[in-house]
Design an enzyme around this catalytic site. Structure first.
Site, mmCIF file in Angstrom:
data_model
loop_
_atom_site.group_PDB
_atom_site.id
_atom_site.type_symbol
_atom_site.label_atom_id
_atom_site.label_comp_id
_atom_site.label_asym_id
_atom_site.label_seq_id
_atom_site.Cartn_x
_atom_site.Cartn_y
_atom_site.Cartn_z
ATOM 1 N N LYS A 49 0.850 -1.196 0.000
ATOM 2 C CA LYS A 49 0.000 0.000 0.000
ATOM 3 C C LYS A 49 0.881 1.241 0.000
ATOM 4 C CE LYS A 49 -3.756 2.265 2.566
ATOM 5 N NZ LYS A 49 -4.866 2.049 3.508
ATOM 6 N N ASP B 126 -13.530 4.607 9.895
ATOM 7 C CA ASP B 126 -13.862 4.507 8.475
ATOM 8 C C ASP B 126 -14.329 3.077 8.222
ATOM 9 O OD1 ASP B 126 -14.182 5.407 5.908
ATOM 10 O OD2 ASP B 126 -12.069 5.270 5.357
HETATM 11 P P1 ADP Z 1 -7.614 3.500 1.183
HETATM 12 O O1 ADP Z 1 -7.044 4.008 2.471
HETATM 13 O O2 ADP Z 1 -7.094 4.267 0.043
HETATM 14 O O3 ADP Z 1 -9.111 3.367 1.219
HETATM 15 P P2 ADP Z 1 -7.465 0.622 1.574
HETATM 16 O O4 ADP Z 1 -6.472 0.116 2.565
HETATM 17 O O5 ADP Z 1 -8.877 0.663 2.008
HETATM 18 O O6 ADP Z 1 -6.990 2.030 1.007
HETATM 19 O O7 ADP Z 1 -7.333 -0.260 0.255
HETATM 20 C C1 ADP Z 1 -8.051 0.028 -0.931
HETATM 21 C C2 ADP Z 1 -8.499 -1.264 -1.583
HETATM 22 O O8 ADP Z 1 -7.375 -2.096 -1.883
HETATM 23 C C3 ADP Z 1 -9.378 -2.104 -0.685
HETATM 24 O O9 ADP Z 1 -10.717 -1.767 -0.807
HETATM 25 C C4 ADP Z 1 -9.099 -3.516 -1.171
HETATM 26 O O10 ADP Z 1 -9.880 -3.816 -2.293
HETATM 27 C C5 ADP Z 1 -7.658 -3.465 -1.603
HETATM 28 N N1 ADP Z 1 -6.762 -3.934 -0.527
HETATM 29 C C6 ADP Z 1 -6.179 -3.198 0.433
HETATM 30 N N2 ADP Z 1 -5.412 -3.944 1.243
HETATM 31 C C7 ADP Z 1 -5.483 -5.205 0.790
HETATM 32 C C8 ADP Z 1 -4.920 -6.464 1.206
HETATM 33 N N3 ADP Z 1 -4.089 -6.544 2.246
HETATM 34 N N4 ADP Z 1 -5.249 -7.557 0.499
HETATM 35 C C9 ADP Z 1 -6.061 -7.480 -0.580
HETATM 36 N N5 ADP Z 1 -6.630 -6.339 -1.012
HETATM 37 C C10 ADP Z 1 -6.360 -5.208 -0.353
HETATM 38 MG MG MG Z 2 -10.241 2.109 2.335
#
Ligand code: ADP
Ligand code: MG
Length: 402
Positions: free
Chosen positions: A121, A226
């Site tokens: 991320k 959130d």
């Molecule tokens: P943001 O803070 O931008 O909302 P998120 O952490 O919610 O970011 O991640 C955005 C999207 O990425 C999630 O909705 C999911 O679909 C995917 N995602 C995030 N982390 C993971 C993970 N560890 N494994 C699989 N998919 C993930």
């Molecule tokens: Mg998110």
């Protein structure tokens, strides 16, 4: 955003040295004067300028010559510094497809040497605010664009610390693997965000599990803030994993009750609409230890906040109060400001689905150069209340050690 890691393979040791020099200069300058970059990088025979041209061509830096000749990192440049550091550390060896685009992050698959796929991320705080804020309040836009490195790094550090602590306390979260700059590496969750799930075998159970998590979090002293269908992942067996932690607050936050109620409300609303959960289920007095309020919903005041105090543990683990406050202010202020304008405005951030094939970048290890510029887990954002350090100080304090 397109992340063409191919470019990374062709970058030399000197390229990384100069890129790191730009990063260092950005602690005190929005646009780092070229001569300062040259002094920090310390390449012979004006080599820095040649390298800068190459970095510019690859969109790793942005050039500006309005007030003076200088450069700043682009997101891509910052991504590469973090990726390079993590690859050198052996955390992963290749970058794959993009699996998520959040409002303030990009998520990619990465793979380790032995083929294990993880999630990466990249935090992008400040991305969405450039244009929205610029049009409204120009002076703030200036300050914020200056702070994006700092805020993104702070968000990643916070997310990593929370994910680790929550995992250790048995919460269903991805396993926190490592963190560098604005980048968090975690286990890949097998499943889909709840928002994409059209049908559940046992919606009642999933609903209870999710509500139970909000309550258990509060018992541990924390509120997600959130907690919605985008940040809850559902696996094949309908197991629940929660993600996305940079905005979490302590139950002692002055708006704690409002945040708690809002998280609960999101879950109720979504389950009613998507899974037609009966209003009895939604309003039932189920005799659980949580006394429900007059709507039959879990009430913040009746949660026993005594099961350890993760909030205090985490507060002690690396965030100063000031950093916490600064980031919370940013996150919670921007949630409102940005809902009306989702545009990116900096040129290097083309929003594209990263469908490119997995690129092997383990070869990078050969061009070894540790970036001494940004020690991990160290936050050095610019403090707007402090006077700027002089260029000389930066040069003396951050000479690359090679
Ligand atoms: P943001 O803070 O931008 O909302 P998120 O952490 O919610 O970011 O991640 C955005 C999207 O990425 C999630 O909705 C999911 O679909 C995917 N995602 C995030 N982390 C993971 C993970 N560890 N494994 C699989 N998919 C993930
Ligand atoms: Mg998110």
């Amino acid at each position: 955003m397109k992340l063409d890691v191919n470019a990374l393979r062709y970058l030399s040791k000197d390229d990384f040295r100069v890129l790191t020099a730009v990063e260092m200069g950005m602690r005190n300058h929005e646009i780092v004067p070229s001569e300062l970059i040259d002094r920090i990088a310390g390449l012979k025979h004006g080599g820095t300028y040649k390298v800068l041209r190459n970095l510019l061509k690859n969109k790793l830096v942005h050039h500006e010559a309005t007030k003076y000749d200088g450069f700043r990192l682009t997101y891509l440049g910052y991504d590469f510094l973090a990726i390079k550091t993590l690859v050198n550390r052996g955390v992963f060896a290749s970058v794959g497809r993009q699996i998520g685009v959040g409002k303030e992050s990009d998520i990619f698959e990465v793979a380790t040497e032995d083929g294990t796929v993880l999630a990466m991320k990249l935090h992008r705080l400040g991305r969405t605010s450039f244009r929205a804020v610029k049009s409204k309040r120009d002076y703030l836009a200036h300050r914020r664009s200056f702070n994006w490195l700092y805020l993104s790094r702070l968000a990643a550090l916070k997310e990593f610390a929370f994910m680790k602590a929550l995992g250790e306390h048995g919460f269903p979260v991805p396993t926190a693997v490592d963190c560098n700059r604005h980048c968090v590496i975690m286990s890949l969750v097998q499943g889909y965000p709840l928002v994409q799930v059209k049908e559940l075998q046992n919606p009642d159970d999933v609903f209870d599990t999710i509500l139970g998590l909000v309550i258990r979090l509060a018992e541990h002293g924390l509120i997600h803030c959130d907690f919605n269908e985008f940040n809850i992942m559902i696996g094949d067996d309908e197991e629940v994993t929660m993600i996305d932690f940079p905005q979490m607050v302590s139950v002692s936050h002055r708006n704690a009750q409002m945040f708690f109620d809002r998280d609960i409300e999101c879950i109720y609303k979504f389950f009613k609409k998507r899974f037609h959960l009966s209003s009895e289920k939604c309003e039932e007095q189920d005799g659980s230890e949580i006394n429900d309020d007059e709507n039959g919903r879990p009430s913040f005041l009746s949660v026993q906040k005594s099961d350890g105090s993760l909030d205090k543990e985490l507060a002690a683990s690396g965030f100063t109060r000031k950093e916490q406050v600064e980031m919370d202010k940013y996150i919670h202020e921007n949630a409102e400001e940005e809902s009306s304008d989702d545009d990116d405005s900096t040129s290097e951030q083309d929003s594209e689905d990263g469908d490119e094939a997995t690129v092997k970048i383990s070869s990078l290890k050969i061009a070894d150069q540790d970036s001494a510029g940004a020690p991990d887990h160290t936050l050095r954002g610019r403090d707007s209340n402090q006077p700027e350090t002089s260029s000389e100080e930066v040069v003396r304090g951050t000479q690359l050690s090679e």
